[in-house]
Every structure is written in C-alpha cells, then in structure tokens.
Design a protein around this motif. Structure first.
Motif, PDB file in Angstrom:
ATOM      1  N   ILE A   1       0.732  -1.269   0.010  1.00 15.45           N
ATOM      2  CA  ILE A   1      -0.012  -0.062   0.073  1.00 15.45           C
ATOM      3  C   ILE A   1       0.797   1.196  -0.101  1.00 15.45           C
ATOM      4  CG2 ILE A   1      -1.691   1.469   1.439  1.00 15.45           C
ATOM      5  CD1 ILE A   1      -2.567  -1.304   0.075  1.00 15.45           C
ATOM      6  N   LEU A   2       1.975   1.309   0.674  1.00  9.85           N
ATOM      7  CA  LEU A   2       2.952   2.204   1.012  1.00  9.85           C
ATOM      8  C   LEU A   2       3.523   2.396  -0.494  1.00  9.85           C
ATOM      9  CD1 LEU A   2       4.021   4.496   2.793  1.00  9.85           C
ATOM     10  CD2 LEU A   2       5.959   2.902   3.152  1.00  9.85           C
TER      11      LEU A   2
ATOM     12  N   GLN B   1      -5.572   9.729   7.413  1.00 10.93           N
ATOM     13  CA  GLN B   1      -6.785  10.645   6.988  1.00 10.93           C
ATOM     14  C   GLN B   1      -7.951   9.922   6.577  1.00 10.93           C
ATOM     15  OE1 GLN B   1      -5.818  13.912   4.479  1.00 10.93           O
ATOM     16  NE2 GLN B   1      -7.816  13.840   3.747  1.00 10.93           N
ATOM     17  N   MET B   2      -7.432   8.634   5.868  1.00 14.50           N
ATOM     18  CA  MET B   2      -8.607   7.840   5.462  1.00 14.50           C
ATOM     19  C   MET B   2      -9.052   6.679   6.291  1.00 14.50           C
ATOM     20  SD  MET B   2      -9.000   8.717   2.176  1.00 14.50           S
ATOM     21  CE  MET B   2      -8.971  10.344   2.439  1.00 14.50           C
ATOM     22  N   GLY B   3      -8.465   6.784   7.464  1.00 13.53           N
ATOM     23  CA  GLY B   3      -8.890   5.921   8.456  1.00 13.53           C
ATOM     24  C   GLY B   3      -8.232   4.493   8.402  1.00 13.53           C
TER      25      GLY B   3
ATOM     26  N   PHE C   1       1.602  -1.467   5.383  1.00 16.61           N
ATOM     27  CA  PHE C   1       2.809  -2.455   4.968  1.00 16.61           C
ATOM     28  C   PHE C   1       1.968  -3.641   4.132  1.00 16.61           C
ATOM     29  CE2 PHE C   1       0.508  -3.124   9.144  1.00 16.61           C
ATOM     30  CZ  PHE C   1       0.467  -4.719   8.888  1.00 16.61           C
ATOM     31  N   LYS C   2       0.729  -3.723   4.164  1.00 16.33           N
ATOM     32  CA  LYS C   2      -0.067  -4.714   3.443  1.00 16.33           C
ATOM     33  C   LYS C   2      -0.152  -4.592   1.907  1.00 16.33           C
ATOM     34  CE  LYS C   2      -3.067  -5.850   7.565  1.00 16.33           C
ATOM     35  NZ  LYS C   2      -4.261  -6.182   7.928  1.00 16.33           N
ATOM     36  N   TYR C   3      -0.589  -5.473   1.191  1.00 18.00           N
ATOM     37  CA  TYR C   3      -0.799  -5.637  -0.303  1.00 18.00           C
ATOM     38  C   TYR C   3      -2.275  -5.450  -0.465  1.00 18.00           C
ATOM     39  CZ  TYR C   3       4.056  -7.104  -0.731  1.00 18.00           C
ATOM     40  OH  TYR C   3       5.446  -7.073  -0.899  1.00 18.00           O
ATOM     41  N   PRO C   4      -2.453  -4.933  -1.722  1.00 10.57           N
ATOM     42  CA  PRO C   4      -4.053  -4.889  -1.909  1.00 10.57           C
ATOM     43  C   PRO C   4      -4.925  -6.061  -1.625  1.00 10.57           C
ATOM     44  CG  PRO C   4      -2.626  -3.760  -3.471  1.00 10.57           C
ATOM     45  CD  PRO C   4      -2.049  -4.401  -2.670  1.00 10.57           C
ATOM     46  N   ASN C   5      -4.499  -7.158  -1.983  1.00 11.59           N
ATOM     47  CA  ASN C   5      -5.430  -8.286  -1.968  1.00 11.59           C
ATOM     48  C   ASN C   5      -5.470  -8.838  -0.473  1.00 11.59           C
ATOM     49  OD1 ASN C   5      -2.973  -9.663  -1.057  1.00 11.59           O
ATOM     50  ND2 ASN C   5      -3.266 -11.182  -2.717  1.00 11.59           N
ATOM     51  N   GLN C   6      -5.046  -7.869   0.627  1.00  9.09           N
ATOM     52  CA  GLN C   6      -5.186  -8.221   2.165  1.00  9.09           C
ATOM     53  C   GLN C   6      -6.057  -7.116   2.548  1.00  9.09           C
ATOM     54  OE1 GLN C   6      -0.786  -7.977   2.719  1.00  9.09           O
ATOM     55  NE2 GLN C   6      -1.080 -10.080   3.721  1.00  9.09           N
ATOM     56  N   LEU C   7      -6.599  -6.285   1.724  1.00  8.30           N
ATOM     57  CA  LEU C   7      -7.632  -5.439   2.388  1.00  8.30           C
ATOM     58  C   LEU C   7      -8.902  -5.352   1.619  1.00  8.30           C
ATOM     59  CD1 LEU C   7      -5.538  -2.056   1.724  1.00  8.30           C
ATOM     60  CD2 LEU C   7      -5.618  -3.541   3.785  1.00  8.30           C
TER      61      LEU C   7
ATOM     62  N   GLY D   1     -12.655  -4.318  -0.017  1.00  8.69           N
ATOM     63  CA  GLY D   1     -12.974  -3.439  -1.177  1.00  8.69           C
ATOM     64  C   GLY D   1     -12.933  -1.791  -0.706  1.00  8.69           C
ATOM     65  N   GLY D   2     -13.599  -1.641   0.411  1.00 10.47           N
ATOM     66  CA  GLY D   2     -13.597  -0.256   0.845  1.00 10.47           C
ATOM     67  C   GLY D   2     -12.288   0.244   1.343  1.00 10.47           C
ATOM     68  N   GLN D   3     -11.470  -0.484   1.836  1.00 10.72           N
ATOM     69  CA  GLN D   3     -10.118  -0.032   2.291  1.00 10.72           C
ATOM     70  C   GLN D   3      -9.534   0.299   0.710  1.00 10.72           C
ATOM     71  OE1 GLN D   3      -9.168  -3.402   4.622  1.00 10.72           O
ATOM     72  NE2 GLN D   3      -9.148  -2.274   6.572  1.00 10.72           N
ATOM     73  N   GLN D   4      -9.524  -0.681  -0.123  1.00 12.27           N
ATOM     74  CA  GLN D   4      -8.771  -0.565  -1.366  1.00 12.27           C
ATOM     75  C   GLN D   4      -9.029   1.004  -2.093  1.00 12.27           C
ATOM     76  OE1 GLN D   4      -7.852  -3.893  -3.960  1.00 12.27           O
ATOM     77  NE2 GLN D   4      -8.969  -5.194  -2.652  1.00 12.27           N
ATOM     78  N   GLN D   5     -10.447   1.250  -1.870  1.00 15.40           N
ATOM     79  CA  GLN D   5     -10.852   2.446  -2.720  1.00 15.40           C
ATOM     80  C   GLN D   5     -10.388   3.606  -1.777  1.00 15.40           C
ATOM     81  OE1 GLN D   5     -11.492   3.441  -5.236  1.00 15.40           O
ATOM     82  NE2 GLN D   5     -13.452   3.393  -5.769  1.00 15.40           N
ATOM     83  N   ARG D   6     -10.231   3.501  -0.367  1.00 14.16           N
ATOM     84  CA  ARG D   6      -9.601   4.718   0.199  1.00 14.16           C
ATOM     85  C   ARG D   6      -8.197   4.591  -0.118  1.00 14.16           C
ATOM     86  NH1 ARG D   6     -11.634   3.717   6.346  1.00 14.16           N
ATOM     87  NH2 ARG D   6     -11.888   1.382   5.541  1.00 14.16           N
ATOM     88  N   VAL D   7      -7.578   3.679  -0.085  1.00 20.57           N
ATOM     89  CA  VAL D   7      -6.162   3.516  -0.641  1.00 20.57           C
ATOM     90  C   VAL D   7      -6.202   4.223  -2.142  1.00 20.57           C
ATOM     91  CG1 VAL D   7      -4.227   2.183  -1.472  1.00 20.57           C
ATOM     92  CG2 VAL D   7      -5.374   1.537   0.635  1.00 20.57           C
ATOM     93  N   ALA D   8      -6.906   3.936  -2.924  1.00 19.76           N
ATOM     94  CA  ALA D   8      -7.043   4.767  -4.310  1.00 19.76           C
ATOM     95  C   ALA D   8      -7.129   6.269  -4.058  1.00 19.76           C
ATOM     96  CB  ALA D   8      -8.006   4.174  -5.107  1.00 19.76           C
ATOM     97  N   ILE D   9      -7.976   6.626  -3.236  1.00 20.41           N
ATOM     98  CA  ILE D   9      -8.203   8.083  -3.036  1.00 20.41           C
ATOM     99  C   ILE D   9      -6.961   8.675  -2.447  1.00 20.41           C
ATOM    100  CG2 ILE D   9      -9.368   9.740  -1.537  1.00 20.41           C
ATOM    101  CD1 ILE D   9     -12.029   7.797  -1.522  1.00 20.41           C
TER     102      ILE D   9
END
Length: 247
Positions: free
Chosen positions: A100-101, A129-131, A137-143, A145-153
C-alpha cells in the motif's frame, strides 16, 4: 466564485448515430462539489473522463485550471492537467505486487521527483486521514474493497491535486463498504476540495453536493441545488429517474 472547470459546447461521439455528449456546457467553481447523476449510458462517465483527457472530444472546449482541452489536445498539456487533477475510478486499479505504501509513493517519487522519505511521510498521513493508517505494509489483496478504494483516494491525493474527480467510486463495493468510502469523500468536501462526483448515492448527494447535475442521452437535463432537485425536480425525465431510484 472562480471557475475551476469550464465546459463549452462539447460533443463526443463513439459512432455516427449516437452522441455520448451532445453540446454540453457547465462550470464548476472553486471549492464546489458537483454531483453528476443519471441513468446508465447517459454520458456521466464520459463527461468526467474528458476533464483529464481520458476521453477526447469532437467539438467544443474544456478549460480546467486555466488549461485548455480541445478536439486536438497536446499530450504535454494533458500531462500537466493530470498532475493537478486527481481521479478515482470504479475499480481500484492498485498495483497488486506493491505494498500500500509503495502504491501511494510511486507517482510522487517518479513523476514529481520527491524524496522517498517525504513521500512515505505524506502517504502515511493520507492513510491516517482515510482511517487506515495501520495498513501501509499490506498488499492490496489483503484489504477489503472499501479499504482498497480509500487507498486509491489516498494515492490520488498524494499528487497534491487541486481538483478531484470520482467516477462512481462505490459501484464496485459491497453495500456495507460504501459508507466508509463516502465518509472519506465527505471529509475532502469539508476540507474545501473542488470535486466532481459521478454517483447514484442519493443520500450522499443530498448531504455533500453544492449542485446536482442530471444527465440523459448525452445532454444536461437539469441542474440545481440538492434540495431543489430531490424535493422538486423540474423536468419529467428527472422525476422519472428519481422515482425509480427511490423505490
């Protein structure tokens, strides 16, 4: 209010018969949140994608942050616009092999030549800020869908954009994940970010939008305040759409 986006009589066709955008004109002011609604195939996503050159236009002109897009845009100008205009899509489009980083810091380091240390510091602050500040430290498939979209933001915000575009950011999410993404967008609105949001989320539009723009068949049918649109829409096509959405 200064206009951040000015759209003048734009036309976009994907074939010779149907116009995806049919002589569309609008303005978006600084700090304004414009919500774009309409049925599937109405031109909403096509419209928002023209704002950063993801879709070309056949006629007319778009001015965004005093930079112009016409039917023959210069690719250098498009790149300048994309550096200042962030966009979040229906799908998250995260790089699965990066943490994610790393997803968030990639563009600031490679495009803006910022230091890794500064980029990582900003990325963690944006995730907080996105909560989801503890997920870096995680990878996208460990999150989720809502968490992944907040990462995208957060990834879009890492480029320090002056305008944010959202193309149905909750449509790919499970219902229980929708609220957390909309809350993140609400927070951006509270911070004064200029935004154009394509969405079907009526409660969100009521609460956050400064204006609602309703489209059908490539045309702007109606534009008004959320209160006026949802309580007393003027056009029959708008009323029919709202009746279907609220069943």
């Amino acid at each position: 209010m200064n206009s951040i986006i000015e759209v003048n009589s734009i036309v976009k066709s994907f074939d010779r018969i149907n116009k995806a955008l049919d002589n569309v004109s609008l303005k978006v002011g600084s700090g304004e949140v414009l919500v774009v609604m309409g049925p599937s195939g109405s031109g909403k996503s096509t419209l928002i994608r023209t704002f950063n050159g993801l879709e070309t236009i056949d006629k007319g002109e778009i001015k965004i942050l005093d930079m112009k897009i016409n039917s023959c845009p210069d690719e250098r100008d498009i790149r300048k616009i994309r550096r200042r205009v962030g966009m979040v899509f229906q799908q998250f489009n995260l790089f699965p092999h990066l943490t994610i980083l790393e997803n968030i810091t990639l563009a600031p380091i490679q495009v803006q030549n910022r230091s890794k240390k500064d980029s990582e510091r900003q990325a963690i602050a944006l995730l907080e800020q996105m909560g989801i500040g503890d997920q870096f430290f995680k990878y996208p498939n460990q999150l989720s869908g809502g968490q992944q979209q907040r990462v995208a933001i957060a990834r879009a915000l890492a480029m320090k954009p002056e305008v944010m575009l959202f193309d149905e950011p909750t449509s790919a999410l499970d219902p229980e994940r929708v609220k957390e993404v909309l809350d993140a967008i609400r927070d951006l609105a509270d911070r004064g970010m200029t935004m154009v949001v394509v969405t079907h989320e009526i409660s969100f539009a009521r609460e956050v939008a400064d204006r609602v723009l309703f489209m059908d068949e490539g045309k702007i049918v109606e534009t008004s305040s959320p209160e006026a649109f949802f309580n007393n829409a003027k056009e029959e096509r708008s009323k029919k759409f709202l009746n279907q959405m609220m069943k």
